[in-house]
Design a protein around this motif. Structure first.
Motif, PDB file in Angstrom:
ATOM      1  N   VAL A 157       0.818  -1.387   0.124  1.00  0.00           N
ATOM      2  CA  VAL A 157      -0.141  -0.011  -0.012  1.00  0.00           C
ATOM      3  C   VAL A 157       0.827   1.259   0.014  1.00  0.00           C
ATOM      4  O   VAL A 157       1.704   1.239   1.016  1.00  0.00           O
ATOM      5  CB  VAL A 157      -1.020   0.252   1.331  1.00  0.00           C
ATOM      6  CG1 VAL A 157      -1.793   1.415   1.209  1.00  0.00           C
ATOM      7  CG2 VAL A 157      -1.896  -1.212   1.180  1.00  0.00           C
ATOM      8  N   VAL A 158       0.529   2.062  -0.989  1.00  0.00           N
ATOM      9  CA  VAL A 158       1.410   3.339  -1.053  1.00  0.00           C
ATOM     10  C   VAL A 158       0.720   4.433  -0.586  1.00  0.00           C
ATOM     11  O   VAL A 158      -0.559   4.753  -0.901  1.00  0.00           O
ATOM     12  CB  VAL A 158       1.740   3.782  -2.618  1.00  0.00           C
ATOM     13  CG1 VAL A 158       2.422   5.160  -2.575  1.00  0.00           C
ATOM     14  CG2 VAL A 158       2.526   2.730  -3.247  1.00  0.00           C
ATOM     15  N   ALA A 159       1.019   4.886   0.757  1.00  0.00           N
ATOM     16  CA  ALA A 159       0.160   5.899   1.439  1.00  0.00           C
ATOM     17  C   ALA A 159      -0.014   7.184   0.694  1.00  0.00           C
ATOM     18  O   ALA A 159       0.889   7.662   0.116  1.00  0.00           O
ATOM     19  CB  ALA A 159       0.848   6.130   2.943  1.00  0.00           C
ATOM     20  N   GLY A 160      -1.263   7.667   0.829  1.00  0.00           N
ATOM     21  CA  GLY A 160      -1.530   8.900   0.040  1.00  0.00           C
ATOM     22  C   GLY A 160      -1.725   8.659  -1.458  1.00  0.00           C
ATOM     23  O   GLY A 160      -2.259   9.834  -2.090  1.00  0.00           O
ATOM     24  N   HIS A 161      -1.744   7.449  -1.984  1.00  0.00           N
ATOM     25  CA  HIS A 161      -2.005   7.203  -3.637  1.00  0.00           C
ATOM     26  C   HIS A 161      -3.339   6.764  -3.708  1.00  0.00           C
ATOM     27  O   HIS A 161      -3.819   6.104  -2.902  1.00  0.00           O
ATOM     28  CB  HIS A 161      -0.941   6.226  -3.987  1.00  0.00           C
ATOM     29  CG  HIS A 161      -0.753   6.100  -5.492  1.00  0.00           C
ATOM     30  ND1 HIS A 161      -0.446   7.314  -6.496  1.00  0.00           N
ATOM     31  CD2 HIS A 161      -1.333   5.352  -6.486  1.00  0.00           C
ATOM     32  CE1 HIS A 161      -0.481   7.130  -7.592  1.00  0.00           C
ATOM     33  NE2 HIS A 161      -1.091   5.696  -7.749  1.00  0.00           N
ATOM     34  N   PRO A 162      -3.939   7.293  -4.673  1.00  0.00           N
ATOM     35  CA  PRO A 162      -5.196   7.260  -4.868  1.00  0.00           C
ATOM     36  C   PRO A 162      -5.471   5.628  -5.335  1.00  0.00           C
ATOM     37  O   PRO A 162      -4.587   4.930  -5.718  1.00  0.00           O
ATOM     38  CB  PRO A 162      -5.865   7.878  -6.231  1.00  0.00           C
ATOM     39  CG  PRO A 162      -4.205   8.374  -6.966  1.00  0.00           C
ATOM     40  CD  PRO A 162      -3.344   8.482  -6.079  1.00  0.00           C
ATOM     41  N   VAL A 163      -6.770   5.191  -5.080  1.00  0.00           N
ATOM     42  CA  VAL A 163      -7.229   3.717  -5.076  1.00  0.00           C
ATOM     43  C   VAL A 163      -8.286   3.953  -6.093  1.00  0.00           C
ATOM     44  O   VAL A 163      -9.346   4.631  -6.020  1.00  0.00           O
ATOM     45  CB  VAL A 163      -7.346   3.184  -3.736  1.00  0.00           C
ATOM     46  CG1 VAL A 163      -7.886   1.676  -3.968  1.00  0.00           C
ATOM     47  CG2 VAL A 163      -6.125   3.201  -2.862  1.00  0.00           C
ATOM     48  N   ALA A 164      -8.079   2.746  -7.119  1.00  0.00           N
ATOM     49  CA  ALA A 164      -9.561   2.586  -7.959  1.00  0.00           C
ATOM     50  C   ALA A 164      -9.993   1.067  -8.178  1.00  0.00           C
ATOM     51  O   ALA A 164      -8.948   0.223  -7.941  1.00  0.00           O
ATOM     52  CB  ALA A 164      -9.305   3.294  -9.191  1.00  0.00           C
ATOM     53  N   ALA A 165     -10.938   0.643  -8.525  1.00  0.00           N
ATOM     54  CA  ALA A 165     -11.183  -0.535  -8.672  1.00  0.00           C
ATOM     55  C   ALA A 165     -10.562  -1.202  -9.953  1.00  0.00           C
ATOM     56  O   ALA A 165     -10.307  -0.456 -10.969  1.00  0.00           O
ATOM     57  CB  ALA A 165     -12.801  -0.682  -8.971  1.00  0.00           C
ATOM     58  N   LEU A 166     -10.274  -2.284  -9.933  1.00  0.00           N
ATOM     59  CA  LEU A 166      -9.613  -2.953 -11.153  1.00  0.00           C
ATOM     60  C   LEU A 166     -10.713  -3.176 -12.371  1.00  0.00           C
ATOM     61  O   LEU A 166     -12.039  -3.431 -12.097  1.00  0.00           O
ATOM     62  CB  LEU A 166      -9.091  -4.448 -10.742  1.00  0.00           C
ATOM     63  CG  LEU A 166      -7.923  -4.340  -9.854  1.00  0.00           C
ATOM     64  CD1 LEU A 166      -7.363  -5.859  -9.400  1.00  0.00           C
ATOM     65  CD2 LEU A 166      -6.813  -3.546 -10.285  1.00  0.00           C
ATOM     66  N   PRO A 167     -10.263  -3.142 -13.375  1.00  0.00           N
ATOM     67  CA  PRO A 167     -11.225  -3.476 -14.636  1.00  0.00           C
ATOM     68  C   PRO A 167     -11.801  -4.796 -14.670  1.00  0.00           C
ATOM     69  O   PRO A 167     -10.887  -5.847 -14.194  1.00  0.00           O
ATOM     70  CB  PRO A 167     -10.278  -3.207 -16.032  1.00  0.00           C
ATOM     71  CG  PRO A 167      -8.874  -3.297 -15.551  1.00  0.00           C
ATOM     72  CD  PRO A 167      -8.850  -2.985 -14.164  1.00  0.00           C
ATOM     73  N   LYS A 168     -12.983  -5.053 -14.903  1.00  0.00           N
ATOM     74  CA  LYS A 168     -13.626  -6.325 -14.781  1.00  0.00           C
ATOM     75  C   LYS A 168     -13.173  -7.079 -16.044  1.00  0.00           C
ATOM     76  O   LYS A 168     -12.959  -6.756 -17.054  1.00  0.00           O
ATOM     77  CB  LYS A 168     -15.162  -6.236 -14.949  1.00  0.00           C
ATOM     78  CG  LYS A 168     -15.761  -5.587 -13.757  1.00  0.00           C
ATOM     79  CD  LYS A 168     -17.294  -5.459 -13.773  1.00  0.00           C
ATOM     80  CE  LYS A 168     -17.748  -4.901 -12.640  1.00  0.00           C
ATOM     81  NZ  LYS A 168     -19.488  -4.741 -12.526  1.00  0.00           N
ATOM     82  N   GLU A 169     -13.192  -8.241 -16.001  1.00  0.00           N
ATOM     83  CA  GLU A 169     -12.760  -9.465 -16.854  1.00  0.00           C
ATOM     84  C   GLU A 169     -13.679  -9.818 -17.944  1.00  0.00           C
ATOM     85  O   GLU A 169     -14.889  -9.942 -17.296  1.00  0.00           O
ATOM     86  CB  GLU A 169     -12.126 -10.728 -16.370  1.00  0.00           C
ATOM     87  CG  GLU A 169     -11.046 -10.734 -15.470  1.00  0.00           C
ATOM     88  CD  GLU A 169     -10.481 -12.068 -14.846  1.00  0.00           C
ATOM     89  OE1 GLU A 169      -9.309 -11.993 -14.293  1.00  0.00           O
ATOM     90  OE2 GLU A 169     -11.163 -12.866 -15.079  1.00  0.00           O
ATOM     91  N   THR A 170     -13.672  -9.385 -19.015  1.00  0.00           N
ATOM     92  CA  THR A 170     -14.520  -9.511 -20.132  1.00  0.00           C
ATOM     93  C   THR A 170     -14.671 -10.924 -20.659  1.00  0.00           C
ATOM     94  O   THR A 170     -13.629 -11.677 -20.651  1.00  0.00           O
ATOM     95  CB  THR A 170     -14.450  -8.774 -21.210  1.00  0.00           C
ATOM     96  OG1 THR A 170     -13.270  -8.743 -21.759  1.00  0.00           O
ATOM     97  CG2 THR A 170     -14.693  -7.111 -20.587  1.00  0.00           C
ATOM     98  N   GLY A 171     -15.694 -11.723 -21.004  1.00  0.00           N
ATOM     99  CA  GLY A 171     -15.987 -12.913 -21.356  1.00  0.00           C
ATOM    100  C   GLY A 171     -15.844 -14.082 -20.536  1.00  0.00           C
ATOM    101  O   GLY A 171     -15.145 -14.014 -19.468  1.00  0.00           O
TER     102      GLY A 171
END
Length: 385
Positions: A157-171
């Motif tokens: 975990v990089v403290a202070g760095h933004p977090v976003a959801a991973l892209p969903k796997e397609t198919g």
């Protein structure tokens, strides 16, 4: 009584002698029955040990699970091949189960560190904490630089760095590389003179999903040194059914005159499946061409310049060789040849009085006149009055 009791010991002794072979036969039968079981157990144990050794994967551990930018952590590893060069990176948009989505473009490449494993396959080195170019979740990604490809990730975990959801796997289909990738092909004579090097990236993939994969589109990237790879899409024509595998060949080509160490990456569905190093030789034909050019062009310019100078310089009037020799000697005195016997003036020579009147023949002048010549009978004036 004596006759009855005499043979008894003999009969009992014969029974004891017969019991010894029976015991030996029984032991041999037991050993014969147990020997296959013992061999089976030893083979099973060896197979289990080999399976455990084959299933052993490289492991990475961190001294801290969280740190801010500018900090430092210690990365330790085990289970790697001895004497292997590794690269450690902090990557975003990554998890240990899905890997690094987007390849090294998702990693802080400038702050990466290289390390070489020891004789036991372990290592330990400090890694500066840096923010990756994409949001977290983040991992510390360790991968081999040369040789057989192997990777390991540890959650960080990089403290202070933004977090976003991973892209969903397609198919429903999910491809995975089942065997080590390799580059096939060879360079021709034109590559020695700077033609683009080309190879075939060969690998075997298996469909681990529940649906077939038809005409998959892969991304092939080539990276030189610490630079990010340049990606190109390559489509493979065919269908990979669920639970089946296929051998795939994709063309890889570099720029003209490329040489040095390159890294070829294979990506599918936003996940890097494999990486393969590629060492490209220097095009020595281009070097030879420039050396010859640096020698031939100055020589040609020098020859052209000398020809121009020779044509541009002023020209003097041409005179006979004898006239040039006379001028070098200087003018001869007028009476120098007057007293020479047999000396004759050339007819019509310039400067003579006879040249104007006509051709004449010059007579030879004696050294002395008859009156002035010395004589033995002629008295001298010395001693006479």
């Amino acid at each position: 009584m004596t006759g009855r009791t005499g043979p008894a010991p003999l009969c009992g002794g014969s029974h004891r002698r017969d019991a010894a072979p029976s015991t030996a036969l029984l032991l041999a039968a037991v050993l014969g029955a147990l020997l296959p079981a013992l061999l089976l157990l030893s083979a099973t144990g060896a197979d289990a040990a080999g399976t455990r050794a084959a299933e052993a994967k490289p492991v990475v551990t961190l001294s801290k699970q969280q740190a801010g930018k500018g900090g430092e952590i210690t990365v330790k590893g085990s289970g790697w091949r001895p004497g292997t060069l590794l690269m450690m990176l902090i990557c975003g948009r990554s998890t240990p189960d899905r890997g690094v989505i987007g390849g090294t473009n998702s990693c802080a490449n400038a702050e990466g560190r290289a390390v070489t494993t020891d004789a036991k396959g372990g290592f330990g080195r400090k890694l500066p904490v840096a923010e990756p170019p994409v949001p977290c979740p983040c991992v510390v990604h360790v991968a081999t630089v040369t040789g057989e490809q192997a990777t390991a990730d540890a959650v960080f975990v990089v403290a202070g760095h933004p977090v976003a959801a991973l892209p969903k796997e397609t198919g429903g289909g999910r491809l995975a590389v089942l065997a080590a990738t390799r580059l096939e092909g060879d360079s021709g004579i034109l590559t020695w003179f700077g033609a683009p090097p080309a190879r075939q990236l060969v690998f075997t993939v298996g469909n681990l999903g529940s649906a077939p994969v038809k005409d998959p589109v892969f991304r092939v990237g080539t990276a030189h040194g610490v630079f990010a790879p340049q990606w190109e899409e390559r489509q493979w024509r065919g269908t990979i059914e669920s639970g089946r595998k296929a051998r795939i060949e994709l063309p890889v080509e570099l720029a003209a005159g490329a040489h040095g160490d390159y890294q070829v990456s294979l990506e599918y569905g936003g996940k890097v499946l494999a990486e393969q190093p590629w060492g490209v030789g220097r095009p020595w034909g281009v070097t030879l061409f420039w050396v010859l050019l640096c020698v031939v062009v100055p020589a040609a310019v020098f020859r052209i310049g000398m020809a121009i100078v020779d044509r541009a310089r002023p020209r003097t009037s041409r005179t006979p060789a004898r006239g040039r020799r006379l001028r070098r000697r200087g003018p001869r005195p007028a009476g120098a040849s007057a007293g020479l016997p047999g000396a004759r003036r050339a007819p019509g020579s310039a400067g003579s009085p006879e040249a104007a009147s006509g051709p004449t023949t010059a007579t030879a002048l004696p050294w002395f006149t008859p009156d002035s010549a010395p004589s033995e009978n002629r008295p001298t004036t010395k001693g006479h009055s």
